[in-house]
Design a protein around this motif. Structure first.
Motif, PDB file in Angstrom:
ATOM      1  N   UNK A 184     -80.606 -20.808  68.054  1.00 28.35           N
ATOM      2  CA  UNK A 184     -81.639 -21.718  68.559  1.00 28.35           C
ATOM      3  C   UNK A 184     -82.497 -21.065  69.621  1.00 28.35           C
ATOM      4  N   UNK A 185     -81.874 -20.345  70.556  1.00 24.56           N
ATOM      5  CA  UNK A 185     -82.637 -19.652  71.601  1.00 24.56           C
ATOM      6  C   UNK A 185     -83.528 -18.572  71.009  1.00 24.56           C
ATOM      7  N   UNK A 210     -75.052 -11.520  66.524  1.00 20.23           N
ATOM      8  CA  UNK A 210     -75.549 -12.619  67.346  1.00 20.23           C
ATOM      9  C   UNK A 210     -74.830 -12.686  68.674  1.00 20.23           C
ATOM     10  N   UNK A 211     -74.440 -13.889  69.069  1.00 18.70           N
ATOM     11  CA  UNK A 211     -73.682 -14.066  70.303  1.00 18.70           C
ATOM     12  C   UNK A 211     -74.449 -13.678  71.542  1.00 18.70           C
ATOM     13  N   UNK A 212     -73.752 -13.045  72.491  1.00 14.67           N
ATOM     14  CA  UNK A 212     -74.353 -12.759  73.792  1.00 14.67           C
ATOM     15  C   UNK A 212     -75.344 -11.600  73.757  1.00 14.67           C
ATOM     16  N   UNK A 263     -70.062 -21.916  67.317  1.00 14.14           N
ATOM     17  CA  UNK A 263     -70.841 -22.750  68.235  1.00 14.14           C
ATOM     18  C   UNK A 263     -71.735 -21.927  69.138  1.00 14.14           C
ATOM     19  N   UNK A 264     -71.190 -20.846  69.704  1.00 16.79           N
ATOM     20  CA  UNK A 264     -71.994 -19.976  70.563  1.00 16.79           C
ATOM     21  C   UNK A 264     -73.125 -19.340  69.765  1.00 16.79           C
ATOM     22  N   UNK A 265     -72.833 -18.897  68.566  1.00 15.86           N
ATOM     23  CA  UNK A 265     -73.855 -18.256  67.743  1.00 15.86           C
ATOM     24  C   UNK A 265     -74.959 -19.228  67.335  1.00 15.86           C
ATOM     25  N   UNK A 266     -74.587 -20.475  67.039  1.00 15.36           N
ATOM     26  CA  UNK A 266     -75.610 -21.479  66.713  1.00 15.36           C
ATOM     27  C   UNK A 266     -76.545 -21.704  67.901  1.00 15.36           C
ATOM     28  N   UNK A 271     -80.351 -11.535  63.300  1.00 17.19           N
ATOM     29  CA  UNK A 271     -79.248 -12.187  63.994  1.00 17.19           C
ATOM     30  C   UNK A 271     -78.515 -13.191  63.118  1.00 17.19           C
ATOM     31  N   UNK A 272     -79.256 -13.899  62.280  1.00 15.87           N
ATOM     32  CA  UNK A 272     -78.732 -15.105  61.655  1.00 15.87           C
ATOM     33  C   UNK A 272     -77.584 -14.839  60.682  1.00 15.87           C
ATOM     34  N   UNK A 273     -77.666 -13.769  59.886  1.00 14.09           N
ATOM     35  CA  UNK A 273     -76.618 -13.509  58.891  1.00 14.09           C
ATOM     36  C   UNK A 273     -75.287 -13.208  59.571  1.00 14.09           C
TER      37      UNK A 273
END
Length: 279
Positions: free
Chosen positions: A69-70, A132-134, A62-65, A83-85
């Motif tokens: 988006x950002x 990804x993530x933070x 959820x955080x990565x999604x 980031x996406x993979x």
């Protein structure tokens, strides 16, 4: 020309999976069982799991999604692709990786977990990949406001770490803070390499030829270049030698035996590429 192994897509993909699995192992085997959240999306997942029993892999997803988006809104396409993979692969690996406590001592768990986690993240950095993530907000802040991404990421991790006080107590907070230190130290060593070199610059008034003869006898590579004095403006030759740390004390003793007054400057070098420097 044959492509280097590190440029092969299959090798980079396999290495990325191994790196992300190391992160998943660090979370599922060391951090999560003792409810220590040391920053990042995985830290948020551990906090929500400890407080509300929410599945950690779903939280990371959820955080990565949200971060994807950002990144689509504020970052370029190349950054989104990096980031996406990892954003999808990490929660999947966390889901299929068993989760149980393998170390009873919490401090030892943090040390091992921090080392494993840092190794995985450092490998991702080497690949110029991301989980990804933070890591996304610091990229955005740097692009639009010029804020140093390392500082903003540290601030985010510290805020997440502070929530240990509310969820798991003081011990978890200090363990998480200690984990950040461990991770930082290990990552620095992995990124710069363990095979550190010494760069030695030598200048002698009367014995430089003897020093060069000694270097040749020791089968060391060196480069000679001209240095000019700031006050006298006189030119003089200086020798630069690149060698392993284990050979440094021996070289220093040999030079001082030839010329006790030799001027020597020594610096640490993290990496050397391109073969021998002497010619």
């Amino acid at each position: 020309m044959q492509r280097r192994l590190t440029h092969q897509k299959w090798f980079r993909g396999l290495t990325m999976i191994i790196a992300l699995e190391l992160v998943a192992l660090a979370i599922n085997l060391f951090y999560a069982p003792i409810n220590v959240a040391a920053g990042g999306a995985t830290g948020i997942a551990i906090l929500l799991s400890a407080a509300f029993g929410i599945n950690r892999s779903l939280t990371v997803l959820g955080v990565n999604l949200l971060m994807i988006g950002l990144s689509m809104l504020f970052l370029n396409r190349q950054m989104v692709q990096k980031i996406i993979v990892g954003s999808f692969l990490l929660p999947f690996l966390m889901y299929i990786t068993p989760s149980y406590q393998v170390v009873d001592d919490a401090v030892l768990a943090v040390i091992i977990g921090g080392t494993v986690f840092a190794t995985g993240v450092a490998i991702l950095y080497r690949l110029e990949a991301s989980a990804g993530g933070t890591t996304v907000p610091p990229m955005i802040l740097k692009k639009y406001f010029g804020i140093n991404s390392a500082l903003s990421l540290l601030l985010i991790d510290m805020i997440i770490t502070a929530f240990n006080l509310l969820v798991s107590g003081t011990n978890a907070f200090f363990l998480a803070a200690f984990s950040l230190v461990i991770t930082s130290i290990v990552m620095r060593y992995i990124e710069t390499g363990f095979d550190l070199k010494r760069q030695v610059q030598i200048m002698s008034n009367d014995a430089l030829d003897e020093i060069q003869a000694m270097l040749a006898k020791e089968k060391l590579s060196w480069t000679t270049y001209e240095a000019r004095g700031g006050y006298t403006n006189e030119g003089r030759e200086m020798v630069m030698v690149m060698l392993d740390r284990s050979d440094y004390a021996h070289l220093l003793r040999q030079v001082h035996d030839i010329d006790p007054d030799a001027f020597i400057i020594t610096t640490n070098v993290t990496e050397v590429h391109g073969g021998r420097l002497g010619y």
